[in-house]
Design an enzyme around this catalytic site. Structure first.
Site, PDB file in Angstrom:
ATOM      1  CG  ASP A   1      -2.055   0.975   1.103  1.00 29.17           C
ATOM      2  OD1 ASP A   1      -3.211   0.541   0.982  1.00 29.17           O
ATOM      3  OD2 ASP A   1      -1.791   2.207   1.124  1.00 29.17           O
ATOM      4  CB  ILE A   2       0.811   4.277  -2.154  1.00 27.54           C
ATOM      5  CG1 ILE A   2       1.910   5.163  -2.707  1.00 27.54           C
ATOM      6  CG2 ILE A   2      -0.447   5.082  -1.827  1.00 27.54           C
ATOM      7  CD1 ILE A   2       1.613   5.737  -4.091  1.00 27.54           C
TER       8      ILE A   2
ATOM      9  CG  ASN B   1     -12.517  -0.951   3.509  1.00 24.67           C
ATOM     10  OD1 ASN B   1     -12.891  -1.387   4.591  1.00 24.67           O
ATOM     11  ND2 ASN B   1     -11.384  -0.274   3.368  1.00 24.67           N
TER      12      ASN B   1
ATOM     13  CD  GLU C   1      -9.418   6.167   0.123  1.00 26.57           C
ATOM     14  OE1 GLU C   1      -8.491   6.365  -0.687  1.00 26.57           O
ATOM     15  OE2 GLU C   1      -9.296   6.245   1.346  1.00 26.57           O
TER      16      GLU C   1
ATOM     17  CG  HIS D   1      -8.597  -3.051  -2.533  1.00 29.51           C
ATOM     18  ND1 HIS D   1      -9.541  -2.373  -3.279  1.00 29.51           N
ATOM     19  CD2 HIS D   1      -8.445  -2.356  -1.394  1.00 29.51           C
ATOM     20  CE1 HIS D   1      -9.928  -1.292  -2.618  1.00 29.51           C
ATOM     21  NE2 HIS D   1      -9.291  -1.256  -1.463  1.00 29.51           N
TER      22      HIS D   1
ATOM     23  CG  HIS E   1      -6.864  -2.976   3.030  1.00 32.32           C
ATOM     24  ND1 HIS E   1      -6.131  -1.825   2.854  1.00 32.32           N
ATOM     25  CD2 HIS E   1      -8.055  -2.743   2.427  1.00 32.32           C
ATOM     26  CE1 HIS E   1      -6.851  -0.923   2.194  1.00 32.32           C
ATOM     27  NE2 HIS E   1      -8.030  -1.458   1.918  1.00 32.32           N
TER      28      HIS E   1
HETATM   29  P1  5GP Z   1      -9.770   1.284   0.172  1.00 31.78           P
HETATM   30  O1  5GP Z   1     -10.019   2.495   1.026  1.00 31.78           O
HETATM   31  O2  5GP Z   1     -10.326   1.436  -1.228  1.00 31.78           O
HETATM   32  O3  5GP Z   1     -10.185   0.014   0.840  1.00 31.78           O
HETATM   33  O4  5GP Z   1      -8.203   1.167   0.043  1.00 31.78           O
HETATM   34  C1  5GP Z   1      -7.481   1.700  -1.012  1.00 31.78           C
HETATM   35  C2  5GP Z   1      -6.009   1.637  -0.626  1.00 31.78           C
HETATM   36  O5  5GP Z   1      -5.252   1.847  -1.802  1.00 31.78           O
HETATM   37  C3  5GP Z   1      -5.586   2.703   0.407  1.00 31.78           C
HETATM   38  O6  5GP Z   1      -5.053   2.082   1.561  1.00 31.78           O
HETATM   39  C4  5GP Z   1      -4.558   3.526  -0.357  1.00 31.78           C
HETATM   40  O7  5GP Z   1      -3.481   3.952   0.439  1.00 31.78           O
HETATM   41  C5  5GP Z   1      -4.101   2.575  -1.463  1.00 31.78           C
HETATM   42  N1  5GP Z   1      -3.656   3.240  -2.691  1.00 31.78           N
HETATM   43  C6  5GP Z   1      -4.263   4.282  -3.330  1.00 31.78           C
HETATM   44  N2  5GP Z   1      -3.588   4.627  -4.430  1.00 31.78           N
HETATM   45  C7  5GP Z   1      -2.520   3.783  -4.504  1.00 31.78           C
HETATM   46  C8  5GP Z   1      -1.443   3.655  -5.440  1.00 31.78           C
HETATM   47  O8  5GP Z   1      -1.323   4.371  -6.434  1.00 31.78           O
HETATM   48  N3  5GP Z   1      -0.532   2.679  -5.190  1.00 31.78           N
HETATM   49  C9  5GP Z   1      -0.617   1.851  -4.088  1.00 31.78           C
HETATM   50  N4  5GP Z   1       0.336   0.934  -3.950  1.00 31.78           N
HETATM   51  N5  5GP Z   1      -1.632   1.940  -3.206  1.00 31.78           N
HETATM   52  C10 5GP Z   1      -2.560   2.900  -3.406  1.00 31.78           C
END
Ligand code: 5GP
Length: 114
Positions: free
Chosen positions: A31-32, A88, A96, A101, A103
């Site tokens: 995760d970034i 999520n 988001e 995905h 985590h």
């Molecule tokens: P969500 O909130 O959709 O469950 O999680 C999305 C995750 O994707 C977040 O933890 C966010 O930090 C990660 N993320 C968003 N953009 C990028 C990216 O460009 N590269 C990586 N490696 N992770 C990302």
């Protein structure tokens, strides 16, 4: 950058990611913005938008995503102390990126969420 397609772009290698595992079915990358010392995202190689799009036809992908997460937990040495798996779904669930995905979080005490 179209945030909606960001994981698709990672798969197509159009944007960089720290990919730690890949096979025919899933890809796992860091995760970034890690929320824990270990924070890995595991995604299917074919687009599934959210948990709502899991069905009889593609449900085996979920098993593969989860077993991959567990393998990574063991490989990174967080299995004994423990970890958290989060999936999520949509706005209220805090999703988001509209690309399914899982985590994998660990490497510290994560606290109670429920
Ligand atoms: P969500 O909130 O959709 O469950 O999680 C999305 C995750 O994707 C977040 O933890 C966010 O930090 C990660 N993320 C968003 N953009 C990028 C990216 O460009 N590269 C990586 N490696 N992770 C990302």
């Amino acid at each position: 950058m179209d945030q909606k397609n960001i994981f698709l772009k990672i798969l197509k290698k159009e944007i960089k990611a720290d990919i730690i595992y890949k096979d025919k079915i899933v890809t796992a990358f860091k995760d970034i913005k890690p929320k824990a010392p270990v924070h890995i995202l595991i995604i299917p190689n074919t687009l599934i938008i959210s948990a709502n799009d899991i069905n009889e036809e593609n449900k085996n992908i979920l098993t593969h995503i989860f077993t991959t997460a567990i393998k990574i937990a063991k490989k990174t040495g967080i299995d004994e102390k423990g970890y958290r798996l989060i999936l999520n779904c949509n706005k209220d669930g805090g999703q988001e990126i509209p690309y399914l995905h899982l985590h994998l979080l660990g490497g510290k005490y994560l606290g109670d969420i429920l």
